[in-house]
Structures are given as C-alpha cells and as structure tokens.
Scaffold this motif. Structure first.
Motif, PDB file in Angstrom:
ATOM      1  N   LEU A  46       0.827  -1.205   0.000  1.00  0.00           N
ATOM      2  CA  LEU A  46       0.000   0.000   0.000  1.00  0.00           C
ATOM      3  C   LEU A  46       0.863   1.258   0.000  1.00  0.00           C
ATOM      4  CD1 LEU A  46      -2.597  -1.245   2.625  1.00  0.00           C
ATOM      5  CD2 LEU A  46      -3.069  -0.848   0.191  1.00  0.00           C
ATOM      6  N   GLN A  47       1.920   1.249   0.787  1.00  0.00           N
ATOM      7  CA  GLN A  47       2.812   2.414   0.824  1.00  0.00           C
ATOM      8  C   GLN A  47       3.483   2.641  -0.526  1.00  0.00           C
ATOM      9  OE1 GLN A  47       5.152   1.208   4.205  1.00  0.00           O
ATOM     10  NE2 GLN A  47       4.032   2.578   5.579  1.00  0.00           N
ATOM     11  N   MET A  48       3.937   1.562  -1.161  1.00  0.00           N
ATOM     12  CA  MET A  48       4.564   1.715  -2.475  1.00  0.00           C
ATOM     13  C   MET A  48       3.540   2.210  -3.494  1.00  0.00           C
ATOM     14  SD  MET A  48       7.200   1.813  -4.341  1.00  0.00           S
ATOM     15  CE  MET A  48       8.450   0.997  -3.363  1.00  0.00           C
ATOM     16  N   ALA A  49       2.331   1.677  -3.439  1.00  0.00           N
ATOM     17  CA  ALA A  49       1.288   2.139  -4.365  1.00  0.00           C
ATOM     18  C   ALA A  49       1.036   3.626  -4.185  1.00  0.00           C
ATOM     19  CB  ALA A  49       0.004   1.346  -4.144  1.00  0.00           C
TER      20      ALA A  49
ATOM     21  N   LEU B 102       3.886  10.083  -7.509  1.00  0.00           N
ATOM     22  CA  LEU B 102       4.851  10.352  -8.570  1.00  0.00           C
ATOM     23  C   LEU B 102       4.167  10.545  -9.920  1.00  0.00           C
ATOM     24  CD1 LEU B 102       7.850  10.520  -9.430  1.00  0.00           C
ATOM     25  CD2 LEU B 102       7.785   8.033  -9.715  1.00  0.00           C
ATOM     26  N   ILE B 103       3.329   9.596 -10.295  1.00  0.00           N
ATOM     27  CA  ILE B 103       2.717   9.651 -11.633  1.00  0.00           C
ATOM     28  C   ILE B 103       1.634  10.715 -11.712  1.00  0.00           C
ATOM     29  CG2 ILE B 103       1.404   8.362 -13.358  1.00  0.00           C
ATOM     30  CD1 ILE B 103       3.007   5.921 -12.558  1.00  0.00           C
ATOM     31  N   SER B 104       0.769  10.803 -10.718  1.00  0.00           N
ATOM     32  CA  SER B 104      -0.295  11.806 -10.780  1.00  0.00           C
ATOM     33  C   SER B 104       0.287  13.219 -10.694  1.00  0.00           C
ATOM     34  CB  SER B 104      -1.347  11.583  -9.689  1.00  0.00           C
ATOM     35  OG  SER B 104      -0.806  11.788  -8.400  1.00  0.00           O
ATOM     36  N   GLY B 105       1.408  13.370  -9.992  1.00  0.00           N
ATOM     37  CA  GLY B 105       2.061  14.686  -9.921  1.00  0.00           C
ATOM     38  C   GLY B 105       2.696  15.088 -11.236  1.00  0.00           C
ATOM     39  N   ALA B 106       3.228  14.124 -11.963  1.00  0.00           N
ATOM     40  CA  ALA B 106       3.866  14.410 -13.249  1.00  0.00           C
ATOM     41  C   ALA B 106       2.852  14.487 -14.383  1.00  0.00           C
ATOM     42  CB  ALA B 106       4.900  13.335 -13.572  1.00  0.00           C
ATOM     43  N   GLU B 107       1.765  13.749 -14.251  1.00  0.00           N
ATOM     44  CA  GLU B 107       0.748  13.683 -15.302  1.00  0.00           C
ATOM     45  C   GLU B 107      -0.579  14.199 -14.759  1.00  0.00           C
ATOM     46  OE1 GLU B 107       1.230  12.707 -18.451  1.00  0.00           O
ATOM     47  OE2 GLU B 107       3.320  12.090 -18.240  1.00  0.00           O
TER      48      GLU B 107
ATOM     49  N   VAL C 243      -0.568  -3.043 -10.805  1.00  0.00           N
ATOM     50  CA  VAL C 243      -1.378  -3.568  -9.701  1.00  0.00           C
ATOM     51  C   VAL C 243      -1.010  -5.021  -9.433  1.00  0.00           C
ATOM     52  CG1 VAL C 243      -3.730  -4.275  -9.066  1.00  0.00           C
ATOM     53  CG2 VAL C 243      -3.318  -1.966  -9.907  1.00  0.00           C
ATOM     54  N   MET C 244      -0.885  -5.816 -10.476  1.00  0.00           N
ATOM     55  CA  MET C 244      -0.559  -7.233 -10.304  1.00  0.00           C
ATOM     56  C   MET C 244       0.888  -7.419  -9.829  1.00  0.00           C
ATOM     57  SD  MET C 244      -3.441  -8.517 -10.798  1.00  0.00           S
ATOM     58  CE  MET C 244      -2.985 -10.231 -10.615  1.00  0.00           C
ATOM     59  N   LYS C 245       1.802  -6.584 -10.283  1.00  0.00           N
ATOM     60  CA  LYS C 245       3.185  -6.680  -9.825  1.00  0.00           C
ATOM     61  C   LYS C 245       3.286  -6.279  -8.349  1.00  0.00           C
ATOM     62  CE  LYS C 245       6.305  -7.823 -12.110  1.00  0.00           C
ATOM     63  NZ  LYS C 245       6.839  -9.181 -12.368  1.00  0.00           N
ATOM     64  N   LEU C 246       2.485  -5.302  -7.919  1.00  0.00           N
ATOM     65  CA  LEU C 246       2.453  -4.969  -6.500  1.00  0.00           C
ATOM     66  C   LEU C 246       1.921  -6.155  -5.694  1.00  0.00           C
ATOM     67  CD1 LEU C 246       1.188  -1.297  -6.715  1.00  0.00           C
ATOM     68  CD2 LEU C 246       3.390  -2.029  -5.776  1.00  0.00           C
TER      69      LEU C 246
ATOM     70  N   GLU D 109      10.584  -3.036  -8.628  1.00  0.00           N
ATOM     71  CA  GLU D 109      10.335  -3.044 -10.071  1.00  0.00           C
ATOM     72  C   GLU D 109       9.227  -2.070 -10.445  1.00  0.00           C
ATOM     73  OE1 GLU D 109      11.879  -7.167  -9.011  1.00  0.00           O
ATOM     74  OE2 GLU D 109      10.572  -5.710  -8.095  1.00  0.00           O
ATOM     75  N   VAL D 110       8.197  -1.995  -9.612  1.00  0.00           N
ATOM     76  CA  VAL D 110       7.093  -1.068  -9.891  1.00  0.00           C
ATOM     77  C   VAL D 110       7.581   0.376  -9.788  1.00  0.00           C
ATOM     78  CG1 VAL D 110       4.829  -0.252  -9.107  1.00  0.00           C
ATOM     79  CG2 VAL D 110       5.290  -2.710  -9.252  1.00  0.00           C
ATOM     80  N   MET D 111       8.376   0.673  -8.767  1.00  0.00           N
ATOM     81  CA  MET D 111       8.902   2.043  -8.646  1.00  0.00           C
ATOM     82  C   MET D 111       9.808   2.365  -9.826  1.00  0.00           C
ATOM     83  SD  MET D 111       9.097   5.025  -7.385  1.00  0.00           S
ATOM     84  CE  MET D 111       8.407   5.117  -5.751  1.00  0.00           C
ATOM     85  N   SER D 112      10.635   1.438 -10.238  1.00  0.00           N
ATOM     86  CA  SER D 112      11.517   1.669 -11.399  1.00  0.00           C
ATOM     87  C   SER D 112      10.704   1.927 -12.661  1.00  0.00           C
ATOM     88  CB  SER D 112      12.445   0.482 -11.628  1.00  0.00           C
ATOM     89  OG  SER D 112      13.360   0.373 -10.580  1.00  0.00           O
ATOM     90  N   ALA D 113       9.636   1.160 -12.853  1.00  0.00           N
ATOM     91  CA  ALA D 113       8.778   1.354 -14.022  1.00  0.00           C
ATOM     92  C   ALA D 113       8.085   2.708 -13.969  1.00  0.00           C
ATOM     93  CB  ALA D 113       7.750   0.226 -14.112  1.00  0.00           C
TER      94      ALA D 113
END
Length: 126
Positions: free
Chosen positions: A66-69, A75-80, A102-105, A112-116
C-alpha cells in the motif's frame, strides 16, 4: 522528469500518513477492489474497513504494498494527472513484462514497480 527530491518528498508524505488515511486515499484514487488486489488480500471489503479510523490494520506485507502504491500514485499523478495515473496502474506495462503494476504490486515486486514508474515519468525508452 522526477528528481530525487520529488521521490523523497513522496516517500516522506507516505511515511507520515497513518495507515487508515493512506488506504482512504488509495481507495479514492483506485477503488477498493484494486486496492485489495494490490494489497494481496481476497476480501474486497477489507480496504473499506482499513480506511475507517477505528478499523482493522492491514498486515505488514500488505502495508508495504500500500505504501509503495501511494508513493507511485504521487509520482505519476504529480507528473501527469489522476486519469493517467489510474490507467498506468491497471494497464499492461512493457517494463513489467506486460503485467499491470497492480498485479506486480500484488506479487511484491515493489522495486520493479517504482523503477517502471520512474521510467514512465522520465519518458525513458527501453
């Protein structure tokens, strides 16, 4: 392109949130069903319970997901924007072997999700 300060700020904001508020925000952005999936729980009602101030607390492994999500969401909503961020979470991702974030989390592939997410925001080509 996110700089290290943006990533640190997201980490700091997430770390300072109580788990109930963290889940409430993720539920608002992604919906409780996706939150349950990424937290790797079968009961789709749990995220709504976790979001209540006096509700139960997720297991530590679910809390990490949950914290990583939340960090990735910031990150993404701030940039996009929120629409792009939600689409990013649920869509097949070439940086994740065509599996959705979602599935990788859910699998626990947090780095890997943060890197992506960073690569997406940076517009990096593979």
């Amino acid at each position: 392109m996110p700089d290290i300060d943006t990533i640190r700020e997201g980490h700091t904001e997430t770390a300072r949130l109580g788990v109930h508020e963290l889940v409430r925000r993720l539920n608002a952005h992604l919906g409780p069903t996706l939150v349950a999936v990424l937290a790797n729980v079968r009961d789709r009602k749990l995220p709504s319970k976790w979001a209540q101030a006096d509700g139960p607390v997720p297991r530590p492994d679910s809390q990490s997901r949950l914290q990583m999500a939340h960090r990735v969401w910031l990150l993404i909503s701030g940039a996009e924007n929120e629409h792009v961020a939600r689409a990013w979470f649920i869509g097949a991702n070439p940086r994740l072997g065509e599996i959705s974030p979602v599935m990788k989390l859910q699998e626990g592939a947090l780095p890997e999700v943060m890197s992506a997410a960073r690569a997406f925001v940076e517009g990096a080509d593979d």
